[in-house]
Design a protein around this motif. Structure first.
Motif, PDB file in Angstrom:
ATOM      1  N   TYR A  51      -6.188 -22.454   1.552  1.00  0.00           N
ATOM      2  CA  TYR A  51      -6.524 -23.789   1.045  1.00  0.00           C
ATOM      3  C   TYR A  51      -6.594 -24.721   2.252  1.00  0.00           C
ATOM      4  O   TYR A  51      -5.572 -24.975   2.895  1.00  0.00           O
ATOM      5  CB  TYR A  51      -5.444 -24.257   0.068  1.00  0.00           C
ATOM      6  N   LEU A  52      -7.783 -25.199   2.552  1.00  0.00           N
ATOM      7  CA  LEU A  52      -8.003 -26.058   3.715  1.00  0.00           C
ATOM      8  C   LEU A  52      -8.368 -27.455   3.238  1.00  0.00           C
ATOM      9  O   LEU A  52      -9.359 -27.645   2.533  1.00  0.00           O
ATOM     10  CB  LEU A  52      -9.117 -25.482   4.597  1.00  0.00           C
ATOM     11  N   VAL A  53      -7.536 -28.433   3.609  1.00  0.00           N
ATOM     12  CA  VAL A  53      -7.715 -29.811   3.128  1.00  0.00           C
ATOM     13  C   VAL A  53      -8.625 -30.586   4.082  1.00  0.00           C
ATOM     14  O   VAL A  53      -8.425 -30.581   5.295  1.00  0.00           O
ATOM     15  CB  VAL A  53      -6.347 -30.516   3.007  1.00  0.00           C
ATOM     16  N   LYS A  54      -9.621 -31.263   3.524  1.00  0.00           N
ATOM     17  CA  LYS A  54     -10.463 -32.163   4.301  1.00  0.00           C
ATOM     18  C   LYS A  54      -9.691 -33.442   4.595  1.00  0.00           C
ATOM     19  O   LYS A  54      -8.883 -33.866   3.764  1.00  0.00           O
ATOM     20  CB  LYS A  54     -11.734 -32.527   3.519  1.00  0.00           C
ATOM     21  N   PRO A  55      -9.945 -34.118   5.719  1.00  0.00           N
ATOM     22  CA  PRO A  55     -10.854 -33.710   6.792  1.00  0.00           C
ATOM     23  C   PRO A  55     -10.194 -32.701   7.722  1.00  0.00           C
ATOM     24  O   PRO A  55      -8.978 -32.667   7.860  1.00  0.00           O
ATOM     25  CB  PRO A  55     -11.121 -35.026   7.535  1.00  0.00           C
ATOM     26  N   PHE A  56     -10.998 -31.879   8.349  1.00  0.00           N
ATOM     27  CA  PHE A  56     -10.483 -30.891   9.277  1.00  0.00           C
ATOM     28  C   PHE A  56     -11.479 -30.732  10.422  1.00  0.00           C
ATOM     29  O   PHE A  56     -12.659 -31.058  10.300  1.00  0.00           O
ATOM     30  CB  PHE A  56     -10.269 -29.539   8.592  1.00  0.00           C
ATOM     31  N   ALA A  57     -10.974 -30.244  11.534  1.00  0.00           N
ATOM     32  CA  ALA A  57     -11.821 -29.959  12.684  1.00  0.00           C
ATOM     33  C   ALA A  57     -12.231 -28.494  12.650  1.00  0.00           C
ATOM     34  O   ALA A  57     -11.723 -27.696  11.861  1.00  0.00           O
ATOM     35  CB  ALA A  57     -11.086 -30.277  13.985  1.00  0.00           C
ATOM     36  N   PHE A  58     -13.140 -28.131  13.533  1.00  0.00           N
ATOM     37  CA  PHE A  58     -13.599 -26.746  13.625  1.00  0.00           C
ATOM     38  C   PHE A  58     -12.423 -25.796  13.817  1.00  0.00           C
ATOM     39  O   PHE A  58     -12.372 -24.719  13.228  1.00  0.00           O
ATOM     40  CB  PHE A  58     -14.600 -26.609  14.777  1.00  0.00           C
ATOM     41  N   ALA A  59     -11.442 -26.203  14.637  1.00  0.00           N
ATOM     42  CA  ALA A  59     -10.298 -25.338  14.910  1.00  0.00           C
ATOM     43  C   ALA A  59      -9.534 -24.985  13.646  1.00  0.00           C
ATOM     44  O   ALA A  59      -9.021 -23.865  13.514  1.00  0.00           O
ATOM     45  CB  ALA A  59      -9.367 -26.019  15.918  1.00  0.00           C
ATOM     46  N   GLY A  60      -9.451 -25.926  12.703  1.00  0.00           N
ATOM     47  CA  GLY A  60      -8.744 -25.658  11.454  1.00  0.00           C
ATOM     48  C   GLY A  60      -9.425 -24.580  10.631  1.00  0.00           C
ATOM     49  O   GLY A  60      -8.772 -23.664  10.117  1.00  0.00           O
ATOM     50  N   LEU A  61     -10.754 -24.674  10.490  1.00  0.00           N
ATOM     51  CA  LEU A  61     -11.489 -23.665   9.738  1.00  0.00           C
ATOM     52  C   LEU A  61     -11.492 -22.335  10.479  1.00  0.00           C
ATOM     53  O   LEU A  61     -11.345 -21.270   9.870  1.00  0.00           O
ATOM     54  CB  LEU A  61     -12.923 -24.136   9.490  1.00  0.00           C
ATOM     55  N   ARG A  62     -11.650 -22.382  11.778  1.00  0.00           N
ATOM     56  CA  ARG A  62     -11.650 -21.142  12.563  1.00  0.00           C
ATOM     57  C   ARG A  62     -10.349 -20.385  12.377  1.00  0.00           C
ATOM     58  O   ARG A  62     -10.354 -19.150  12.224  1.00  0.00           O
ATOM     59  CB  ARG A  62     -11.860 -21.454  14.040  1.00  0.00           C
ATOM     60  N   ALA A  63      -9.211 -21.099  12.357  1.00  0.00           N
ATOM     61  CA  ALA A  63      -7.919 -20.437  12.164  1.00  0.00           C
ATOM     62  C   ALA A  63      -7.862 -19.727  10.818  1.00  0.00           C
ATOM     63  O   ALA A  63      -7.350 -18.596  10.718  1.00  0.00           O
ATOM     64  CB  ALA A  63      -6.790 -21.454  12.282  1.00  0.00           C
ATOM     65  N   LYS A  64      -8.376 -20.365   9.773  1.00  0.00           N
ATOM     66  CA  LYS A  64      -8.383 -19.744   8.451  1.00  0.00           C
ATOM     67  C   LYS A  64      -9.281 -18.510   8.435  1.00  0.00           C
ATOM     68  O   LYS A  64      -8.928 -17.467   7.860  1.00  0.00           O
ATOM     69  CB  LYS A  64      -8.863 -20.737   7.393  1.00  0.00           C
ATOM     70  N   LEU A  65     -10.449 -18.612   9.052  1.00  0.00           N
ATOM     71  CA  LEU A  65     -11.376 -17.478   9.059  1.00  0.00           C
ATOM     72  C   LEU A  65     -10.820 -16.313   9.874  1.00  0.00           C
ATOM     73  O   LEU A  65     -10.948 -15.146   9.479  1.00  0.00           O
ATOM     74  CB  LEU A  65     -12.732 -17.916   9.609  1.00  0.00           C
ATOM     75  N   GLU A  66     -10.218 -16.615  11.005  1.00  0.00           N
ATOM     76  CA  GLU A  66      -9.650 -15.548  11.825  1.00  0.00           C
ATOM     77  C   GLU A  66      -8.494 -14.864  11.107  1.00  0.00           C
ATOM     78  O   GLU A  66      -8.321 -13.641  11.209  1.00  0.00           O
ATOM     79  CB  GLU A  66      -9.211 -16.107  13.170  1.00  0.00           C
TER      80      GLU A  66
END
Length: 226
Positions: A102-117
């Protein structure tokens, strides 16, 4: 490659998130959807996604309703919620219905990258198959425990940061602090403070507009636009 469907009602946000996904090795965006109906059609149609980045606020149904309908239809794509919905009841419902992250907006690229990795690590762990001892079970669940991006600095409001972010995402070009202030209802000084924060964290890009005289005007645009 892990095939990803990006679902967001805002076409520009979906485009930005898709661009983010494309920067992470091992991931490929198979499509974008902007409503629950489009999302369900995309999940059922080849190439079927392995992972759905799913917004909660959709025009026809909620993201949680989409997850429920996916499971009712036997669709097994994994789900990461990517949304501004931050009330505990929604987060809890997402967990109970099987959202992996669960990723809360707003977020930076690093936040999404961590979830994907973290998700990719989970996939690699599960691909081994076979039976799992307790240590292996702990490792499987631990693969989802990627650190989140740092929160906002003390004294900053997530709602104001999200408002500034949405203004930049929806703009046709760079905006000044005064223009952001007018569109969000905050003071120019407050808008400037949040724009500088977005710039420092790499989410906004600063450009200078030179007039006939005086100091150049600072203008900002969403960094992932290019």
């Amino acid at each position: 490659m892990i095939e990803v469907l990006v679902v967001d009602d805002d076409t520009r946000v979906a485009r930005v998130n898709a661009a983010y996904v494309g920067k992470v090795p091992g991931f490929h965006v198979v499509g974008e959807a902007h409503s629950a109906l489009e999302a369900l059609r995309a999940v059922e149609s080849p190439p079927r996604p392995d992972l759905v980045l799913l917004d909660h606020y959709l025009p026809d149904r909620t993201g949680l309703e989409v997850v429920r309908e996916m499971r009712r239809r036997g669709l097994q794509a994994d789900v990461i919620m990517v949304t501004a919905a931050r009330d505990v009841s929604t987060v809890q419902a997402a967990m109970r219905q099987g959202a992996l992250q669960y990723l809360v907006k707003p977020f930076a690229f690093a936040g999404l990258r961590a979830k994907l990795e973290a998700y990719a690590q989970l996939r690699r762990t599960l691909d081994g198959g076979g039976e799992a001892e307790q240590a292996e079970v702990d490792r499987i669940f631990g693969a989802l425990s990627a650190p989140s991006e740092p929160g906002l600095p003390k004294g900053h409001s997530p709602a104001t940061a999200e408002s500034a972010r949405q203004c930049l995402l929806k703009a046709d070009g760079p905006l000044s602090a005064q223009e952001i202030a007018e569109r969000t209802g905050v003071s120019r000084q407050t808008a400037q403070r949040y724009l500088k924060l977005l710039e420092r964290t790499g989410r906004a890009r600063l450009t200078l507009k030179y007039g006939e005289a005086g100091r150049p005007e600072h203008r900002y645009e969403w960094a992932a636009r290019a």
